[in-house]
Structure formats: structure tokens, C-alpha cells
Motif scaffolding. Structure first.
Motif, PDB file in Angstrom:
ATOM      1  N   ALA A 145       0.836  -1.208   0.000  1.00  0.00           N
ATOM      2  CA  ALA A 145       0.000   0.000   0.000  1.00  0.00           C
ATOM      3  C   ALA A 145       0.866   1.252   0.000  1.00  0.00           C
ATOM      4  CB  ALA A 145      -0.948   0.001   1.205  1.00  0.00           C
ATOM      5  N   VAL A 146       1.944   1.244   0.778  1.00  0.00           N
ATOM      6  CA  VAL A 146       2.877   2.380   0.793  1.00  0.00           C
ATOM      7  C   VAL A 146       3.494   2.556  -0.584  1.00  0.00           C
ATOM      8  CG1 VAL A 146       5.112   3.162   1.697  1.00  0.00           C
ATOM      9  CG2 VAL A 146       3.369   2.298   3.257  1.00  0.00           C
ATOM     10  N   LEU A 147       3.868   1.459  -1.219  1.00  0.00           N
ATOM     11  CA  LEU A 147       4.468   1.519  -2.549  1.00  0.00           C
ATOM     12  C   LEU A 147       3.478   2.065  -3.570  1.00  0.00           C
ATOM     13  CD1 LEU A 147       7.152   0.794  -3.910  1.00  0.00           C
ATOM     14  CD2 LEU A 147       6.239  -1.491  -4.327  1.00  0.00           C
ATOM     15  N   ILE A 148       2.227   1.635  -3.518  1.00  0.00           N
ATOM     16  CA  ILE A 148       1.207   2.126  -4.454  1.00  0.00           C
ATOM     17  C   ILE A 148       0.972   3.624  -4.249  1.00  0.00           C
ATOM     18  CG2 ILE A 148      -1.255   2.033  -4.995  1.00  0.00           C
ATOM     19  CD1 ILE A 148      -1.097  -0.982  -4.580  1.00  0.00           C
ATOM     20  N   LYS A 199       3.007   5.798  -3.111  1.00  0.00           N
ATOM     21  CA  LYS A 199       4.212   6.530  -3.503  1.00  0.00           C
ATOM     22  C   LYS A 199       4.157   6.964  -4.971  1.00  0.00           C
ATOM     23  CE  LYS A 199       8.984   5.292  -4.418  1.00  0.00           C
ATOM     24  NZ  LYS A 199       9.983   4.251  -4.244  1.00  0.00           N
ATOM     25  N   PHE A 200       3.560   6.140  -5.820  1.00  0.00           N
ATOM     26  CA  PHE A 200       3.529   6.429  -7.247  1.00  0.00           C
ATOM     27  C   PHE A 200       2.319   7.237  -7.675  1.00  0.00           C
ATOM     28  CE2 PHE A 200       6.359   2.699  -7.205  1.00  0.00           C
ATOM     29  CZ  PHE A 200       7.431   3.245  -7.894  1.00  0.00           C
ATOM     30  N   GLY A 201       1.358   7.457  -6.804  1.00  0.00           N
ATOM     31  CA  GLY A 201       0.138   8.147  -7.183  1.00  0.00           C
ATOM     32  C   GLY A 201       0.249   9.658  -7.088  1.00  0.00           C
ATOM     33  N   VAL A 202      -0.665  10.319  -7.758  1.00  0.00           N
ATOM     34  CA  VAL A 202      -0.802  11.771  -7.657  1.00  0.00           C
ATOM     35  C   VAL A 202      -1.866  12.090  -6.613  1.00  0.00           C
ATOM     36  CG1 VAL A 202      -1.444  13.873  -8.899  1.00  0.00           C
ATOM     37  CG2 VAL A 202      -0.101  12.109 -10.059  1.00  0.00           C
ATOM     38  N   LEU A 203      -3.010  11.419  -6.699  1.00  0.00           N
ATOM     39  CA  LEU A 203      -4.103  11.640  -5.756  1.00  0.00           C
ATOM     40  C   LEU A 203      -4.029  10.722  -4.537  1.00  0.00           C
ATOM     41  CD1 LEU A 203      -7.078  11.963  -8.253  1.00  0.00           C
ATOM     42  CD2 LEU A 203      -5.924  13.791  -7.034  1.00  0.00           C
ATOM     43  N   LEU A 204      -3.521   9.518  -4.720  1.00  0.00           N
ATOM     44  CA  LEU A 204      -3.531   8.541  -3.632  1.00  0.00           C
ATOM     45  C   LEU A 204      -2.834   9.010  -2.354  1.00  0.00           C
ATOM     46  CD1 LEU A 204      -3.126   5.156  -5.535  1.00  0.00           C
ATOM     47  CD2 LEU A 204      -5.188   6.160  -4.563  1.00  0.00           C
ATOM     48  N   PRO A 205      -1.748   9.788  -2.436  1.00  0.00           N
ATOM     49  CA  PRO A 205      -1.166  10.270  -1.179  1.00  0.00           C
ATOM     50  C   PRO A 205      -2.101  11.176  -0.375  1.00  0.00           C
ATOM     51  CG  PRO A 205       0.431  10.449  -2.943  1.00  0.00           C
ATOM     52  CD  PRO A 205      -0.885  10.096  -3.582  1.00  0.00           C
ATOM     53  N   VAL A 226      -5.444  10.631  -0.193  1.00  0.00           N
ATOM     54  CA  VAL A 226      -6.648   9.873   0.130  1.00  0.00           C
ATOM     55  C   VAL A 226      -6.421   9.085   1.414  1.00  0.00           C
ATOM     56  CG1 VAL A 226      -8.153   8.012  -0.680  1.00  0.00           C
ATOM     57  CG2 VAL A 226      -7.295   9.700  -2.289  1.00  0.00           C
ATOM     58  N   ARG A 227      -7.452   9.027   2.240  1.00  0.00           N
ATOM     59  CA  ARG A 227      -7.372   8.252   3.483  1.00  0.00           C
ATOM     60  C   ARG A 227      -7.461   6.762   3.159  1.00  0.00           C
ATOM     61  NH1 ARG A 227     -11.865   8.625   8.319  1.00  0.00           N
ATOM     62  NH2 ARG A 227     -11.033   6.960   9.606  1.00  0.00           N
ATOM     63  N   PHE A 228      -6.490   6.006   3.612  1.00  0.00           N
ATOM     64  CA  PHE A 228      -6.493   4.548   3.454  1.00  0.00           C
ATOM     65  C   PHE A 228      -6.979   3.939   4.761  1.00  0.00           C
ATOM     66  CE2 PHE A 228      -4.411   5.195  -0.381  1.00  0.00           C
ATOM     67  CZ  PHE A 228      -3.966   4.031  -0.974  1.00  0.00           C
ATOM     68  N   VAL A 229      -7.889   2.997   4.676  1.00  0.00           N
ATOM     69  CA  VAL A 229      -8.414   2.318   5.853  1.00  0.00           C
ATOM     70  C   VAL A 229      -8.201   0.822   5.666  1.00  0.00           C
ATOM     71  CG1 VAL A 229     -10.484   1.804   7.203  1.00  0.00           C
ATOM     72  CG2 VAL A 229     -10.169   4.094   6.233  1.00  0.00           C
ATOM     73  N   LEU A 282      -5.915   2.592 -10.000  1.00  0.00           N
ATOM     74  CA  LEU A 282      -6.786   2.954  -8.872  1.00  0.00           C
ATOM     75  C   LEU A 282      -7.251   4.398  -8.968  1.00  0.00           C
ATOM     76  CD1 LEU A 282      -5.002   1.154  -5.913  1.00  0.00           C
ATOM     77  CD2 LEU A 282      -7.231   0.592  -6.903  1.00  0.00           C
ATOM     78  N   GLU A 283      -6.350   5.293  -9.360  1.00  0.00           N
ATOM     79  CA  GLU A 283      -6.754   6.690  -9.500  1.00  0.00           C
ATOM     80  C   GLU A 283      -7.758   6.856 -10.634  1.00  0.00           C
ATOM     81  OE1 GLU A 283      -3.049   8.871  -9.747  1.00  0.00           O
ATOM     82  OE2 GLU A 283      -2.949   9.013  -7.570  1.00  0.00           O
ATOM     83  N   LYS A 284      -7.532   6.166 -11.734  1.00  0.00           N
ATOM     84  CA  LYS A 284      -8.437   6.279 -12.880  1.00  0.00           C
ATOM     85  C   LYS A 284      -9.835   5.782 -12.524  1.00  0.00           C
ATOM     86  CE  LYS A 284      -8.691   5.453 -17.774  1.00  0.00           C
ATOM     87  NZ  LYS A 284      -7.845   6.218 -18.640  1.00  0.00           N
TER      88      LYS A 284
END
Length: 184
Positions: A36-39, A41-47, A49-52, A134-136
């Protein structure tokens, strides 16, 4: 153990896991967290977003909303004229089962230019692609799609933010200027 199995074992160990296949390919808790940390790291929006971490397919989480500015000018020996209260409610999260599958030839595993770094390069490449996917789907997802090409298969996982927010905050001010009064 074949050369392929050794290379795959290294790839699993690279993300902090136990290289046994007894769990059906599922990641253990440490592997999940590292991936999850690796995913993210590569995102624009994912950093942003709240991960649960969910322990079951449906879960409620608490939501705290402070919708207006709380900070204001203060004067000594003057009582506060207005206090604010947070809005508290719950959100129900539901998981959607999806998978990321790929095929690698023996030649790729054995004869690549990365050699010992191949496992990390592979994991980074997969995480980067998954982050994009995931972002798309989070933005453009539409579960009413019926296509079978890879993009439509991705987008029909669930409705994205674009559909979920469509028409949710339309205010008709009949030609008036937008002011604070419109939002009250």
C-alpha cells in the motif's frame, strides 16, 4: 526449486513477505502495508486519500467534519461570541474484489538487464501501474459499462467520484452574483 520459483520468492521477500504459496497468493499484513505504501508513492491523488485497513468486506468508519473556518481574531478580555461544533457521522465502506494478473516468461526472469535488481523493478512497475489504475477508476469509474476491453473492465469495478458527485451540489442563483449568502 526451479529458477523461476527462486526469482518469484525473491520478489515476495522484496516486499517484506514470507515466500510460501500456501495462503493462495494473499499478502500477509506486513506485505499489505508495504505494498500500500508503494502504491501510494507512485500516485498523484492517492497520497491525499485516506487509506483504511478493513478487516471485513463491509465496515463503518467515523467521519469528522469541520466545514468552516474556526480561527478568528481575538481581543483580550473579550468573551468568544460564537463557538463551533464539529459534525460527526459515519461512512460505510464496501470492498470490491479485483485482481492484477500478469504473465512473465522464463526468459524474462532469467535474462533481463536488471539481474539482481529485477524483483524491485518489477514490484515498482506493478505498483506504479496499479496506482494509475486505482486513481483512474476512482475518478472515472462507471459500473454500468459493459465493454470487455481492459480499460472498460477496470472502469466498471465501481462508480467513481465523477459519477458520485454529479449533480450533488448544484445551486441555481438565477443570475445573481455568487456570495456567501448563497452558501448559507
Amino acid at each position: 526449486m526451479t529458477q523461476n520459483e527462486k526469482i518469484l520468492e525473491k520478489a515476495i521477500l522484496a516486499i517484506g513477505g514470507n515466500a510460501t504459496w500456501q495462503n493462495g497468493g494473499y499478502l500477509n499484513a506486513l506485505q499489505q502495508e508495504r505494498f500500500a505504501v508503494l502504491i501510494r508513492k507512485f500516485g498523484v491523488l492517492l497520497p491525499m486519500v485516506r487509506f483504511v485497513r478493513m478487516s471485513r468486506p463491509t465496515q463503518e468508519i467515523d467521519k469528522l467534519h469541520l466545514g468552516e473556518p474556526l480561527t478568528r481574531a481575538a481581543t483580550e478580555n473579550t468573551a468568544v461570541s460564537q463557538e463551533y461544533a464539529p459534525k460527526v457521522n459515519k461512512i460505510t465502506l464496501e470492498t470490491v474484489k479485483c485482481s492484477t494478473d500478469w504473465i512473465m516468461s522464463t526468459e524474462l526472469l532469467q535474462h533481463n538487464i536488471e539481474q539482481d535488481n529485477f524483483e524491485q523493478t518489477l514490484m515498482n512497475s506493478i505498483a506504479e501501474r496499479m496506482s494509475t489504475d486505482l486513481e483512474k477508476v476512482s475518478i472515472q469509474g462507471d459500473n454500468s459499462l459493459t465493454g470487455t476491453n481492459p480499460e472498460q473492465m477496470l472502469l466498471k469495478l465501481f462508480d467513481g467520484w465523477d459519477l458520485l458527485t454529479d449533480g450533488s451540489h448544484i445551486v441555481d442563483v438565477a443570475g445573481d452574483t455568487v456570495s456567501k449568502a448563497v452558501w448559507e
